[in-house]
Design an enzyme around this catalytic site. Structure first.
Site, PDB file in Angstrom:
ATOM      1  CG  LEU A 280      -1.563   1.114   1.450  1.00  0.00           C
ATOM      2  CD1 LEU A 280      -2.578   1.568   0.091  1.00  0.00           C
ATOM      3  CD2 LEU A 280      -2.410   1.044   2.289  1.00  0.00           C
ATOM      4  CG  ASP A 281      -0.624   4.941   0.305  1.00  0.00           C
ATOM      5  OD1 ASP A 281      -1.458   4.898  -1.209  1.00  0.00           O
ATOM      6  OD2 ASP A 281      -1.348   4.651   1.044  1.00  0.00           O
ATOM      7  CD  GLU A 282       5.789   0.044   1.416  1.00  0.00           C
ATOM      8  OE1 GLU A 282       6.303  -0.521   1.032  1.00  0.00           O
ATOM      9  OE2 GLU A 282       5.028   0.546   2.898  1.00  0.00           O
TER      10      GLU A 282
END
Length: 281
Positions: A224-226
């Site tokens: 997530l969000d990486e």
């Protein structure tokens, strides 16, 4: 003369540019613009070329250019410049990124086609109607998420979508969907992650006295969000700014960064190299 955009990535070694230039010459082509980068850390060579040639068959041209490059085992893309990328926009209730993208698209600033907008809430339907774009209301719950993602994939295939933009779509995509659409989904998030997660991150940031407001546009992965970062920006703020003012500033940064990322990707200026990107601006 037909203009094409070509991108290439492969392990760096001598002769790549020479082989490509020879292939373009064989196709009676001319290089109009070229940018390249060799990453010493990964040993990956990336290149973006704009060329023109009398060849009008894109598949035949790609095969002709791939032949002299075969020994380098490249990842090669070729697109007629006038063939615009097809983009599916996804949104929830916050509409600032969606409205900004549609405004820029309507002005001709974003070289994309938008066949439809998908949302898990009906709130943005009037915006889609205003721009004459089909709106698909696709509600998502914990129980219906697999069916909703199956329908999303069907829509992607039906409308021949090249990539998906999460314009503040507030649902986490499953690992399976991330793998199916790897390198084809762009998301935007504020710069506070992972410092201020959850609801009202700008209010949390105000309480902590942050001095920078920022946003990051990235490819979506199962982490997530990486995912690999495409574009970022920041704005300096101070103690006089209220929490609502930080929210307003944050909205501005988010829509600007997302619009930049969408344009860069639509113009084939973003090349994925593992967990990083090379961006030919």
């Amino acid at each position: 003369m037909q203009r094409y955009i070509l991108t290439l990535s492969c392990p760096d070694q001598p002769g790549i540019v020479h082989a490509l230039a020879g292939g373009i010459a064989e196709a009676k082509g001319n290089i109009l613009e070229s940018a390249q980068f060799s990453d010493p850390g990964t040993g990956v060579f990336t290149l973006r070329v704009c060329l023109e040639t009398p060849q009008t068959d894109a598949e035949a041209l790609r095969d002709a250019l791939a032949l002299p490059l075969a020994r380098f085992d490249p990842v090669l893309t070729l697109r007629p410049e006038q063939q615009r990328r097809r983009v599916l926009l996804m949104v929830s209730r916050f509409d600032h990124c969606l409205v900004d993208l549609l405004y820029r698209w309507d002005l001709g600033e974003l070289p994309v086609d938008i066949p439809l907008i998908v949302s898990n809430h009906p709130d943005c339907a009037p915006i889609a109607e205003r721009y004459g774009i089909p709106f698909v209301y696709l509600p998502v719950t914990r129980d219906t998420k697999p069916e909703a993602e199956t329908e999303l994939l069907r829509l992607v295939a039906e409308h021949q979508v090249d990539f998906v933009v999460l314009a503040r779509y507030m649902q986490v995509l499953s690992d399976g969907l991330c793998r199916r659409l790897s390198g084809r989904v762009i998301n935007i998030h504020h710069s506070f992650l992972p410092g201020f997660k959850g609801a009202k991150p700008y209010h949390q940031a105000h309480d902590r006295g942050v001095k920078l407001i920022g946003a990051t546009a990235h490819f979506v992965t199962a982490d997530l969000d990486e995912g690999p970062i495409i574009e970022q920006d920041v704005v300096r703020v101070g103690h006089r700014h209220t929490a609502p003012e930080l929210v307003s500033i944050g909205r501005d940064v988010e829509r600007i960064v997302l619009a930049r990322a969408v344009r860069l990707h639509a113009e084939d200026r973003v090349v994925l190299t593992g967990s990083r990107t090379v961006v030919f601006s």
